[in-house]
Design a protein around this motif. Structure first.
Motif, PDB file in Angstrom:
ATOM      1  N   GLU A 150       0.833  -1.214   0.000  1.00  0.00           N
ATOM      2  CA  GLU A 150       0.000   0.000   0.000  1.00  0.00           C
ATOM      3  C   GLU A 150       0.863   1.259   0.000  1.00  0.00           C
ATOM      4  O   GLU A 150       0.608   2.209  -0.754  1.00  0.00           O
ATOM      5  CB  GLU A 150      -0.912   0.004   1.230  1.00  0.00           C
ATOM      6  CG  GLU A 150      -2.008  -1.043   1.187  1.00  0.00           C
ATOM      7  CD  GLU A 150      -2.761  -1.150   2.512  1.00  0.00           C
ATOM      8  OE1 GLU A 150      -2.563  -0.263   3.370  1.00  0.00           O
ATOM      9  OE2 GLU A 150      -3.506  -2.127   2.694  1.00  0.00           O
ATOM     10  N   GLU A 170       2.606   2.668  -3.211  1.00  0.00           N
ATOM     11  CA  GLU A 170       1.732   3.289  -4.206  1.00  0.00           C
ATOM     12  C   GLU A 170       1.374   4.734  -3.859  1.00  0.00           C
ATOM     13  O   GLU A 170       0.815   5.451  -4.676  1.00  0.00           O
ATOM     14  CB  GLU A 170       0.443   2.469  -4.348  1.00  0.00           C
ATOM     15  CG  GLU A 170       0.650   1.051  -4.868  1.00  0.00           C
ATOM     16  CD  GLU A 170       1.240   1.027  -6.271  1.00  0.00           C
ATOM     17  OE1 GLU A 170       0.963   1.951  -7.050  1.00  0.00           O
ATOM     18  OE2 GLU A 170       1.998   0.080  -6.570  1.00  0.00           O
ATOM     19  N   LYS A 171       1.710   5.162  -2.639  1.00  0.00           N
ATOM     20  CA  LYS A 171       1.309   6.510  -2.205  1.00  0.00           C
ATOM     21  C   LYS A 171       2.226   7.567  -2.813  1.00  0.00           C
ATOM     22  O   LYS A 171       3.456   7.489  -2.668  1.00  0.00           O
ATOM     23  CB  LYS A 171       1.353   6.608  -0.673  1.00  0.00           C
ATOM     24  CG  LYS A 171       0.262   5.809   0.013  1.00  0.00           C
ATOM     25  CD  LYS A 171       0.176   6.171   1.484  1.00  0.00           C
ATOM     26  CE  LYS A 171      -1.044   5.525   2.134  1.00  0.00           C
ATOM     27  NZ  LYS A 171      -1.200   5.933   3.544  1.00  0.00           N
TER      28      LYS A 171
END
Length: 470
Positions: free
Chosen positions: A245, A248-249
């Motif tokens: 996660e 992808e930020k």
């Protein structure tokens, strides 16, 4: 107190106590692989967690945090010094890590270890329901399985050993060697990081206690009968979801670019991330890197080593000395090689939140995991998990548990400085196509064998053991 079907016993609770400026007390989930591994399990079952609150003389009643029932164990300041800093971390830790630092043997430390282990065992025995399961973790609590079995013969007991287990020639030094073996054999299933560690344990049992063994099974005499104990490898892993996660930020990606910029945009960023511990090979790594700079194989304008060394056991003399030695080595290399625009080593003696660590992983071209001895080393797996572009190279010590699984890494003997230098250069100069081929294989392994697969495999073994007893 209501009992629980599934009880975890670990040195620490899965939460850290935080006291705000107004004196208000809150509890924050602890970082670390064990908590990440077991928290989902605890939410799926009727579970409780027995552990120390992390501060001396902290007396707490059982409470609930993050949906988990917690049973705190109180340790006095003397017990912290003797059981934890003493026997666990100045006797067992160095002995089990191949005596990289000399272990200290003190009878009063052992006495404290026995006393505290009994306290944990009694709390677990009281907390677990009839025919329930107790899962004990790590070297601080090696006597707990046998103590729980004496108190509660109805329960199924697992033990997982997160650090290496030494070969018999080293283990035999321990004055209380047989007591520890019998303590561990109270479990139905004993898990280790590597098959090698399990075989060392089985060999110690066979040689010292003369019990019958066959491959991963041990026959433990009980009255006129025998009880079968399983001792085998269950390599631990990471919870990959948060890493997938975070990469992808946009803000994490921007931070990675900012890190490169702050280092002067070198061609190659090498990264080491460790607890400040003599087992991690930090000095060997720094020495090899310094010699590469001295020989001109690397140039300070082209390469920077970022070394994160999070504080650890700062009241233990060996750790104080290690910090001084590392800081002297870093200062000498930087003094000899730095320019106004480029620094050879960026040394950071501090811990960082996961978001910053992921940005560092993304910024790094080469990950250096050069432990002299390590049960697993999850940093290697964290780095691999973040490399979604299949770029980057991992230099990995053959003396880590991770080396058994991450076979496409550049393997190295960190005791051999010439070998370490060559491995670093292999990683620095590795063509993109080879990076991609190796990293794809490494990521497949880490993503398929994550922490959920680890906990599931151990719990399945416990379920099999429970079925065999009924």
């Amino acid at each position: 107190m209501a009992t629980a079907d599934f009880v975890v016993v670990a040195n620490r609770l899965p939460v850290d106590r935080v006291v705000g400026p107004d004196g208000a007390e809150t509890w924050r989930t602890s970082p670390g692989g064990l908590v990440a591994a077991l928290e989902p399990v605890m939410h799926q079952v009727d579970g409780a967690w027995v552990g120390w609150g992390g501060q001396a003389d902290l007396a707490l009643e059982p409470f609930e945090a993050n949906g988990i029932r917690l049973i705190p164990i109180r340790l006095s300041a003397r017990e912290v010094a003797e059981y934890y800093e003493g026997f666990a971390n100045d006797t067992i830790w160095p002995l089990y890590h191949d005596v990289i630092a000399p272990p200290q043997y003190h009878r009063e430390w052992w006495d404290s270890y026995v006393t505290v282990n009994r306290r944990f065992a009694e709390a677990a025995a009281e907390a677990v329901a009839q025919n329930g399961t107790v899962w004990v973790h790590d070297y601080q609590l090696q006597l707990v399985p046998q103590m729980v079995r004496a108190l509660r013969p109805d329960v199924t007991i697992g033990y997982f050993h997160h650090i290496p287990f030494p070969m018999h020639g080293l283990y035999a030094q321990l004055p209380w060697r047989d007591q520890v073996l019998r303590g561990l054999l109270g479990a139905d299933v004993i898990g280790f990081q590597r098959a090698q560690d399990a075989s060392y344990f089985v060999a110690a049992v066979r040689r010292r206690l003369k019990y019958d063994t066959k491959a991963t099974t041990i026959s433990v005499p009980v009255d006129e009968q025998t009880r079968t104990v399983i001792a085998k490898a269950f390599p631990i892993s990471i919870d990959t979801a948060p890493y997938l996660e975070l990469i992808e930020k946009p803000e994490v990606q921007a931070r990675a670019a900012e890190i490169r910029e702050s280092l002067g945009n070198p061609k190659t960023i090498l990264l080491g991330v460790d607890r400040l511990d003599y087992t991690k090979g930090i000095l060997h790594r720094i020495k090899a890197y310094g010699e590469l700079l001295d020989a001109g194989r690397l140039k300070v304008e082209d390469a920077t080593l970022v070394q994160v060394a999070s504080p650890s056991r700062e009241r233990v003399d060996a750790y104080v000395q290690l910090r001084d030695e590392i800081e002297l080595a870093v200062g000498r290399i930087n003094g000899d090689t730095d320019t106004m625009d480029h620094s050879a080593i960026r040394y950071l003696h501090q811990a960082f939140p996961r978001e910053e660590m992921v940005a560092l992983y993304l910024a790094a071209d080469v990950m250096l995991v050069t432990a002299l001895r390590d049960g697993m080393n999850l940093v290697a797996k964290e780095y691999v998990a973040t490399r979604a572009d299949n770029r980057g190279a991992l230099v990995l010590s053959e003396f880590t548990g991770a080396a058994d699984e991450l076979r496409q890494a550049v393997r190295v003997n960190p005791h051999d400085i010439e070998d370490l230098k060559d491995a670093i250069m292999t990683a620095v100069e590795m063509p993109r196509a080879e990076q991609s081929k190796r990293m794809r294989s490494l990521r497949r392994r880490v993503l398929e064998h994550d922490v959920n697969a680890w906990s599931s495999s151990f719990l399945e073994a416990l379920a099999t053991a429970r079925a065999a007893r009924t």
